[in-house]
Design a protein around this motif. Structure first.
Motif, PDB file in Angstrom:
ATOM      1  N   VAL A 180      67.679   6.665  68.547  1.00 58.06           N
ATOM      2  CA  VAL A 180      68.518   5.489  68.370  1.00 58.06           C
ATOM      3  C   VAL A 180      67.990   4.393  69.284  1.00 58.06           C
ATOM      4  N   THR A 195      67.199   3.910  63.154  1.00 56.08           N
ATOM      5  CA  THR A 195      68.617   3.886  63.497  1.00 56.08           C
ATOM      6  C   THR A 195      68.814   2.973  64.693  1.00 56.08           C
ATOM      7  N   ARG A 232      71.447   1.203  67.595  1.00 58.13           N
ATOM      8  CA  ARG A 232      72.669   1.469  68.331  1.00 58.13           C
ATOM      9  C   ARG A 232      73.783   0.520  67.881  1.00 58.13           C
ATOM     10  N   ASN A 233      75.012   1.000  67.910  1.00 56.55           N
ATOM     11  CA  ASN A 233      76.160   0.138  67.664  1.00 56.55           C
ATOM     12  C   ASN A 233      76.123  -1.016  68.663  1.00 56.55           C
ATOM     13  N   GLU A 272      74.288   3.596  64.401  1.00 55.51           N
ATOM     14  CA  GLU A 272      74.862   4.735  65.105  1.00 55.51           C
ATOM     15  C   GLU A 272      76.388   4.695  65.023  1.00 55.51           C
ATOM     16  N   GLY A 273      76.974   5.821  64.644  1.00 55.32           N
ATOM     17  CA  GLY A 273      78.428   5.946  64.640  1.00 55.32           C
ATOM     18  C   GLY A 273      79.128   5.447  63.399  1.00 55.32           C
ATOM     19  N   GLY A 332      75.914   6.092  58.237  1.00 58.37           N
ATOM     20  CA  GLY A 332      75.044   5.130  58.904  1.00 58.37           C
ATOM     21  C   GLY A 332      75.050   3.754  58.282  1.00 58.37           C
TER      22      GLY A 332
END
Length: 435
Positions: A4, A27, A29-30, A64-65, A272
């Motif tokens: 990430v 991917t 990160r938030n 992410e998340g 995702g």
């Protein structure tokens, strides 16, 4: 598991398809950043027979998340044109060169090859040729077209004569600023110049941006109007109406206020989310009346944020204040003072604390798209359909994004509802926190 990253650069494209079958590029990160350089949409892919969609968008980036049933807010931090020139216009189909849908299932009329490789020979309408047999192979023609040069510094543009267009066509890829990894032919190669000397301002935006649908489909058909062409289609991307409604995410909006500074909130229909983007336009009035606008290459920078538990069917939009319809612009201090005095005069103590919100609606035609946008607004906010109609009438607007069927439904929404949806911080970031 893929690493990430805080920042992701994506410079590979999906070849005209969006969905879970396209391998993610990375991917992020938030709260992270996505950067890309987008190729032109529409006409370049349209005249490139191997494409199975009308655009050339980026491979998706996972966030992410982000889980199915969440939403992802996309802050458009940078939307800048890199092309020096482009060409566009009203389209016609060439019979015998496609199966059901010329955007999706092109074929060579001479050798019968489906989605053939092709190359450019010369300049003009007949410049695209099949790699297999050499026949001229484009499934599209201009009924009226133009070539336009772009002044990116001063944000103005000018259509040019046939003579200038043919000069630009000699170095089409450079003038179009096609990325090295792009697979499309430049539409500048056709040098169609029916309008000469028309000046226009530039205001770039992204015509196709959002999250991946939950089933693979052509990128240009990820909306209710173009998507209707997939219903019972004779090619490999056939859908029923129920399947289309369930899987699409309405990323192909052609909404001219999806530009630098706006915040777009998109549904998550695959784990995702799968953020993708493309189809930058140098300018476009409401409605994209000609069917196509000035498709350009460009630089894009986004920041993403997961909104947990906000289950959307299609996009919501926080437009720049300048783009809001007049009746949905937050009132200034003088107007607020006048409202308080008006309430006091008639004994109306309650004054709603609200802010503007926009829902995208799509459908086969504008009536269906408007109903879809109103339905989405009512379902997500919990406000009745009839009240949304009233709010959009006296404190908002219905605006055409694209013919035949994408609209914006904008209205003033109580902040208590925006808080419950988990987006009040975004609304106040965009429009301020005072009543």
């Amino acid at each position: 598991m893929a690493s990430v990253r805080d920042e992701v650069g994506v410079y590979e494209y999906s070849g005209g398809i969006v969905g879970p079958g396209i391998e993610p590029a990375a991917t992020v990160r938030n709260g992270g950043i996505i950067r890309t350089g987008t190729p032109p949409g529409c006409w370049g892919p349209m005249i490139t027979p191997k494409f199975q969609g009308g655009h050339e968008v980026t491979r998706p980036v996972l966030v992410e998340g982000a889980e199915v049933g969440d939403a992802i807010a996309i802050r458009l931090r940078k939307v800048r044109v890199t092309s020096l020139a482009t060409s566009s216009g009203v389209m016609e189909f060439v019979d015998g060169r496609y199966l059901g849908d010329p955007f999706v299932a092109k074929l060579c009329p001479a050798c019968g090859t489906t989605s053939p490789g092709s190359h450019i020979e010369g300049v003009g309408d007949d410049a695209v040729h099949c790699d297999h047999c050499g026949a001229e192979v484009s499934a599209f023609r201009f009924s009226n077209g133009y070539v336009i040069v772009l002044d990116r510094e001063n944000q103005v543009s000018l259509t040019v004569s046939k003579e200038v267009a043919e000069v630009l066509a000699q170095d089409a890829k450079v003038n179009a600023a096609l990325p090295d990894t792009s697979g499309q032919h430049s539409i500048l190669s056709l040098a169609r110049a029916d309008i000469s000397g028309l000046a226009a301002r530039m205001r770039p935006f992204l015509g196709n941006i959002g999250t991946s649908p939950s089933r693979d489909l052509p990128d240009s058909h990820n909306a209710g109007d173009f998507g209707s062409f997939l219903l019972d289609a004779p090619h490999g991307y056939s859908f029923t109406q129920e399947e289309l409604d369930r899987h699409k995410t309405d990323g192909h909006m052609d909404t001219n206020s999806v530009r630098e500074g706006a915040i777009l909130i998109c549904p998550v229909k695959v784990p995702g989310g799968g953020i993708y983007m493309g189809d930058m336009h140098a300018q476009q009035g409401n409605g994209e009346v000609a069917g196509h606008a000035t498709d350009v290459a460009g630089e894009v920078e986004l920041q993403v944020e997961v909104i947990k538990g906000l289950a959307l069917d299609g996009p919501m939009l926080l437009q720049n204040a300048d783009d809001l319809p007049f009746l949905a612009r937050p009132m200034d201090a003088g107007e607020q003072s006048a409202i308080r005095r008006l309430g006091q005069k008639y004994g109306q103590a309650e004054i709603e604390d609200n802010a503007p919100i926009t829902f995208i609606g799509s459908g086969p035609n504008l009536n269906d798209a408007t109903k879809n946008g109103l339905d989405r607004a009512a379902r997500i906010t919990g406000i009745s359909y009839e009240e949304v109609m009233n709010r959009a009438t006296i404190a908002g607007s219905i605006e055409i994004s694209r013919l035949p069927g994408v609209v914006r439904v904008t209205f003033m929404c109580p902040k208590s509802i925006l808080s419950r949806l988990g987006i009040l911080h975004l609304v106040e970031e965009q429009y301020g926190s005072t009543q």
